[in-house]
Write a protein that holds these residues in place. Structure first.
Motif, PDB file in Angstrom:
ATOM      1  N   ASN A  17       0.816  -1.219   0.000  1.00  0.00           N
ATOM      2  CA  ASN A  17       0.000   0.000   0.000  1.00  0.00           C
ATOM      3  C   ASN A  17       0.846   1.265   0.000  1.00  0.00           C
ATOM      4  OD1 ASN A  17      -2.484  -1.465   0.141  1.00  0.00           O
ATOM      5  ND2 ASN A  17      -2.152  -1.763   2.339  1.00  0.00           N
ATOM      6  N   GLY A  18       2.158   1.087  -0.055  1.00  0.00           N
ATOM      7  CA  GLY A  18       3.042   2.248  -0.068  1.00  0.00           C
ATOM      8  C   GLY A  18       3.405   2.773   1.300  1.00  0.00           C
ATOM      9  N   GLY A  19       2.967   2.077   2.339  1.00  0.00           N
ATOM     10  CA  GLY A  19       3.265   2.516   3.696  1.00  0.00           C
ATOM     11  C   GLY A  19       4.643   2.050   4.145  1.00  0.00           C
ATOM     12  N   CYS A  20       5.318   2.882   4.892  1.00  0.00           N
ATOM     13  CA  CYS A  20       6.643   2.524   5.402  1.00  0.00           C
ATOM     14  C   CYS A  20       6.491   1.635   6.635  1.00  0.00           C
ATOM     15  CB  CYS A  20       7.426   3.786   5.762  1.00  0.00           C
ATOM     16  SG  CYS A  20       9.094   3.469   6.377  1.00  0.00           S
ATOM     17  N   VAL A  21       7.009   0.419   6.548  1.00  0.00           N
ATOM     18  CA  VAL A  21       6.870  -0.543   7.646  1.00  0.00           C
ATOM     19  C   VAL A  21       8.215  -0.886   8.289  1.00  0.00           C
ATOM     20  CG1 VAL A  21       4.767  -1.562   6.706  1.00  0.00           C
ATOM     21  CG2 VAL A  21       6.995  -2.479   6.020  1.00  0.00           C
ATOM     22  N   GLY A  22       9.269  -0.224   7.838  1.00  0.00           N
ATOM     23  CA  GLY A  22      10.589  -0.488   8.406  1.00  0.00           C
ATOM     24  C   GLY A  22      11.648   0.362   7.737  1.00  0.00           C
TER      25      GLY A  22
END
Length: 205
Positions: free
Chosen positions: A170-175
């Motif tokens: 989804n384009g979210g930064c997870v790390g």
């Protein structure tokens, strides 16, 4: 049975050659330990195949062992560069993910940005906003959570970067990863492979 035996012997020879090229000194007794029955050799050859089947570490695995895991590695793009430098120093890290007013990743700011775009140009960090010098999201090299360490290393080395956000579908930064995190995983993997090969060659299986 004869072809299987020959195949197993070839595998054994390859293992010894790999250990030798890795700088490992084998005892003289190694050759005698390797002279087992064809059935035993076939059994061991099936074990060596499992080496390549071992699940490789991924980008998200490296992040779980990173210093970035336990800190807030984000900063508002509207904060001053001085605020960013303070946070970099407090956490002893080299880069931060910048976020907009909605908390969405908008880029990355690093120590290099400060040196090249503030210090060398005579600008004032307290009067310059993060978004004025950060690398924008559209220009970032990112990794997927499932990307292998090898893929991540290829990305950072080919582009000459030191930090890389991990982004989900989804384009979210997870790390967030540093090249140091990736190198640790590479070294750990190589050490593990050498140990398994040594155990096999010396009759540990």
């Amino acid at each position: 049975m004869l072809s299987r035996s020959l195949s197993a012997v070839a595998i054994r020879t390859t293992v010894i050659r790999n250990l030798s090229s890795a700088g490992m000194i084998l005892p003289r007794s190694a050759s005698s330990l390797l002279k087992n029955s064809p059935a035993s050799l076939v059994k061991r050859s099936s074990i060596t195949r499992s080496f390549s089947d071992k699940s490789a570490a991924s980008a998200i695995d490296a992040f779980k062992l990173s210093c970035y895991l336990d800190i807030d590695y984000t900063i508002s793009e509207d904060a001053t560069v001085y605020d960013a430098v303070q946070k970099l120093s407090a956490y002893d890290v080299g880069a931060l993910v910048t976020v907009n007013s909605s908390g969405v990743m908008s880029g990355v700011i690093s120590e290099r940005d400060y040196i090249c775009k503030i210090a060398l140009l005579g600008r004032t960090s307290k009067e310059t906003k993060v978004k004025e010098i950060s690398t924008k999201a559209g220009n970032l090299i990112t990794a997927k959570p499932t990307d292998s360490i090898e893929m991540c290393m290829d990305k950072v080395l080919s582009r000459g970067i030191r930090h890389m956000p991990i982004v989900d579908d989804n384009g979210g930064c997870v790390g967030f990863l540093s090249v140091k995190d990736l190198l640790k995983e590479v070294i750990k993997t190589k050490e593990s492979e050498v140990k398994r090969l040594a155990s096999f060659a010396l009759g540990g299986f």
